[in-house]
Design a protein around this motif. Structure first.
Motif, PDB file in Angstrom:
ATOM      1  N   UNK A 260       0.849  -1.190   0.000  1.00  0.00           N
ATOM      2  CA  UNK A 260       0.000   0.000   0.000  1.00  0.00           C
ATOM      3  C   UNK A 260       0.884   1.238   0.000  1.00  0.00           C
ATOM      4  N   UNK A 261       0.385   2.299  -0.616  1.00  0.00           N
ATOM      5  CA  UNK A 261       1.184   3.512  -0.649  1.00  0.00           C
ATOM      6  C   UNK A 261       0.418   4.689  -1.196  1.00  0.00           C
ATOM      7  N   UNK A 262       1.158   5.758  -1.477  1.00  0.00           N
ATOM      8  CA  UNK A 262       0.587   7.003  -1.972  1.00  0.00           C
ATOM      9  C   UNK A 262       1.369   7.455  -3.188  1.00  0.00           C
ATOM     10  N   UNK A 263       0.662   8.005  -4.174  1.00  0.00           N
ATOM     11  CA  UNK A 263       1.292   8.558  -5.368  1.00  0.00           C
ATOM     12  C   UNK A 263       1.530  10.049  -5.159  1.00  0.00           C
ATOM     13  N   UNK A 264       2.794  10.464  -5.302  1.00  0.00           N
ATOM     14  CA  UNK A 264       3.179  11.861  -5.098  1.00  0.00           C
ATOM     15  C   UNK A 264       3.858  12.423  -6.345  1.00  0.00           C
ATOM     16  N   UNK A 265       3.817  13.758  -6.493  1.00  0.00           N
ATOM     17  CA  UNK A 265       4.622  14.382  -7.530  1.00  0.00           C
ATOM     18  C   UNK A 265       6.038  14.607  -6.998  1.00  0.00           C
ATOM     19  N   UNK A 266       6.923  15.096  -7.872  1.00  0.00           N
ATOM     20  CA  UNK A 266       8.340  15.176  -7.508  1.00  0.00           C
ATOM     21  C   UNK A 266       8.632  16.295  -6.514  1.00  0.00           C
ATOM     22  N   UNK A 267       7.662  17.180  -6.260  1.00  0.00           N
ATOM     23  CA  UNK A 267       7.891  18.264  -5.312  1.00  0.00           C
ATOM     24  C   UNK A 267       7.669  17.844  -3.863  1.00  0.00           C
ATOM     25  N   UNK A 268       7.086  16.694  -3.651  1.00  0.00           N
ATOM     26  CA  UNK A 268       6.765  16.233  -2.306  1.00  0.00           C
ATOM     27  C   UNK A 268       8.034  15.933  -1.516  1.00  0.00           C
ATOM     28  N   UNK A 269       8.122  16.485  -0.295  1.00  0.00           N
ATOM     29  CA  UNK A 269       9.239  16.178   0.582  1.00  0.00           C
ATOM     30  C   UNK A 269       8.873  14.942   1.399  1.00  0.00           C
TER      31      UNK A 269
ATOM     32  N   UNK B 183      -1.273  12.909  -5.982  1.00  0.00           N
ATOM     33  CA  UNK B 183      -1.675  12.970  -7.392  1.00  0.00           C
ATOM     34  C   UNK B 183      -2.935  12.152  -7.643  1.00  0.00           C
ATOM     35  N   UNK B 184      -3.849  12.752  -8.377  1.00  0.00           N
ATOM     36  CA  UNK B 184      -5.084  12.089  -8.805  1.00  0.00           C
ATOM     37  C   UNK B 184      -4.921  11.566 -10.229  1.00  0.00           C
ATOM     38  N   UNK B 185      -5.639  10.483 -10.559  1.00  0.00           N
ATOM     39  CA  UNK B 185      -5.724  10.015 -11.932  1.00  0.00           C
ATOM     40  C   UNK B 185      -4.651   9.046 -12.380  1.00  0.00           C
ATOM     41  N   UNK B 186      -3.940   8.436 -11.435  1.00  0.00           N
ATOM     42  CA  UNK B 186      -2.871   7.509 -11.800  1.00  0.00           C
ATOM     43  C   UNK B 186      -3.296   6.052 -11.631  1.00  0.00           C
TER      44      UNK B 186
ATOM     45  N   UNK C 266     -11.348   3.817 -10.225  1.00  0.00           N
ATOM     46  CA  UNK C 266     -10.516   3.199 -11.247  1.00  0.00           C
ATOM     47  C   UNK C 266      -9.097   3.747 -11.302  1.00  0.00           C
ATOM     48  N   UNK C 267      -8.810   4.757 -10.522  1.00  0.00           N
ATOM     49  CA  UNK C 267      -7.478   5.365 -10.485  1.00  0.00           C
ATOM     50  C   UNK C 267      -7.343   6.122  -9.174  1.00  0.00           C
ATOM     51  N   UNK C 268      -6.172   6.650  -8.908  1.00  0.00           N
ATOM     52  CA  UNK C 268      -6.013   7.389  -7.657  1.00  0.00           C
ATOM     53  C   UNK C 268      -6.935   8.601  -7.640  1.00  0.00           C
TER      54      UNK C 268
ATOM     55  N   UNK D 236       4.764  -0.838   2.947  1.00  0.00           N
ATOM     56  CA  UNK D 236       4.359   0.526   2.640  1.00  0.00           C
ATOM     57  C   UNK D 236       5.357   1.094   1.632  1.00  0.00           C
ATOM     58  N   UNK D 237       4.868   1.469   0.455  1.00  0.00           N
ATOM     59  CA  UNK D 237       5.758   1.882  -0.633  1.00  0.00           C
ATOM     60  C   UNK D 237       5.157   3.084  -1.359  1.00  0.00           C
ATOM     61  N   UNK D 238       5.784   4.239  -1.205  1.00  0.00           N
ATOM     62  CA  UNK D 238       5.292   5.439  -1.873  1.00  0.00           C
ATOM     63  C   UNK D 238       5.970   5.615  -3.231  1.00  0.00           C
ATOM     64  N   UNK D 239       5.275   6.301  -4.127  1.00  0.00           N
ATOM     65  CA  UNK D 239       5.753   6.534  -5.486  1.00  0.00           C
ATOM     66  C   UNK D 239       5.913   8.031  -5.712  1.00  0.00           C
ATOM     67  N   UNK D 240       7.000   8.416  -6.399  1.00  0.00           N
ATOM     68  CA  UNK D 240       7.273   9.825  -6.689  1.00  0.00           C
ATOM     69  C   UNK D 240       7.488  10.003  -8.188  1.00  0.00           C
ATOM     70  N   UNK D 241       6.824  10.978  -8.774  1.00  0.00           N
ATOM     71  CA  UNK D 241       6.992  11.255 -10.201  1.00  0.00           C
ATOM     72  C   UNK D 241       8.455  11.534 -10.525  1.00  0.00           C
TER      73      UNK D 241
END
Length: 264
Positions: free
Chosen positions: A142-151, A163-166, A196-198, A243-248
Motif C-alpha cells: 500500500x502507498x501514496x502517489x506523489x509528484x516530484x515536489x513532495x518532501x 496525485x489524482x488520476x494515476x 478506477x485510479x487514484x 508501505x511503498x510510496x511513489x514519486x513522479x
C-alpha cells in the motif's frame, strides 16, 4: 526525467544527498498504528541499512509502554528498510515493512524517527471492504502517489503533492503481472471498489502480491498518452504488508528529504 516506453528506457531522476550529513547518530522515535496513530508498545523495530534486506538486521530496538524506541546508531541521510513486528502469539499486528526510509539528523541525534505498524484488523478490513480475500501465502503493498515536489519528511496527514488520476501496476521478479494481484484505490482515504485510479488522496493498495522482489509502477495520461511516471522497488514477504510510496520522476522510490540535500 524523460519518460520512455518502459522502465528500462526511461531517464529517471536521481536524488543525491549531501555526503557531509551522512554519519551515524543515535535515533529516538515512536511506533504508531497505521490506521489510528495509536502508540504501539512492545514492538520490535528491525533496520537494514542500504535497503538490502538480507541476513540479520543491522540494528534493532523494542518500543516501551509509550511506543517509544531508541536505537544506538543509525545512518542519517541514507536509505534503509525497516520492519515492525509484535508478539506473533498475540496476533495483534502484521509484519510491516517500509523500504527507502530516510532519517535526517538534528544536532547530535536523529529525533522523532517514526515507524508504522499495521494491525491485523486493518490488514483484513481493507481487502474485505474491497471484496478481496488475502491468501496466507501472499502479501499486501500500500502507498501514496506523489509528484516530484513532495518532501518525504512531511507527515502522512499532509496532502501536499498527492496525485489524482494515476494507475498502479505491480510486476513480479520475472517482470510479469501476477495473476493473483488486485489493485484498488481510495476515495477520501476510504477503500473503494469502484474507483478506477487514484483520487485526490493518492492512495492505492495491491492485494495478493506474491513474495519476492517486486517493482511497482504508476502510469498516467500526459498529452493524451498513457505514460510511465514513477516506480519503486520493494521486497514482498508472505503474510506481510509493505508501505511503498511513489514519486513522479523517480524509478526506484528513493527520494531524499530537503534536509539531507546540499544547500545551494
Amino acid at each position: 526525467f524523460t519518460p520512455g516506453a518502459d522502465h528500462a528506457s526511461t531517464t529517471w531522476l536521481v536524488s543525491e544527498p549531501d555526503s557531509s550529513l551522512q554519519a551515524d547518530y543515535p535515533l529516538t522515535g515512536t511506533v504508531t498504528d497505521f490506521e489510528t496513530d495509536d502508540l504501539v508498545h512492545n514492538a520490535t523495530v528491525s533496520l537494514w541499512f542500504g535497503d538490502a534486506v538480507e541476513g540479520p538486521p543491522d540494528a534493532s530496538g523494542i518500543s516501551d509502554v509509550n511506543g517509544s524506541v531508541a536505537i544506538a546508531s543509525v545512518p542519517a541521510c541514507d536509505t534503509m528498510t525497516y520492519k515492525v513486528t509484535t508478539d506473533p502469539v498475540l496476533a495483534e499486528t502484521k509484519t510491516t515493512f517500509k523500504a527507502h526510509q530516510v532519517y535526517s539528523p538534528s544536532g547530535a541525534e536523529i529525533p522523532g524517527g517514526g515507524f508504522t505498524s499495521v494491525s491485523s484488523v486493518t490488514y483484513q478490513l481493507i481487502p474485505t471492504i474491497l471484496g478481496v480475500a488475502v491468501d496466507a501465502d501472499k502479501a499486501v503493498i500500500a502507498g501514496t502517489a506523489f509528484d516530484c515536489s513532495r518532501d518525504p519528511s512531511l507527515p502522512s496527514t499532509d496532502y501536499a503533492g498527492r496525485i489524482e488520476g494515476l494507475h498502479v501496476i505491480v510486476y513480479d521478479e520475472n517482470g510479469d503481472i501476477p495473476q493473483s494481484l488486485t489493485v484498488n484505490y481510495f476515495v477520501e482515504e476510504f477503500p473503494s471498489q469502484n474507483q478506477l485510479h487514484t483520487s485526490p488522496d493518492g492512495l492505492w493498495v495491491a492485494a495478493n502480491v506474491p513474495p519476492g522482489d517486486l517493482r511497482v509502477e504508476m502510469w498516467g495520461l500526459v498529452g493524451g498518452a498513457l505514460t510511465l511516471l514513477g516506480a519503486t522497488e520493494v521486497l514482498s514477504e508472505a503474510g506481510s504488508i509493505n508501505i511503498a510510496n511513489l514519486y513522479t520522476g523517480y524509478g526506484d522510490g528513493v527520494k531524499f528529504p530537503a534536509s539531507c540535500m546540499a544547500t545551494p
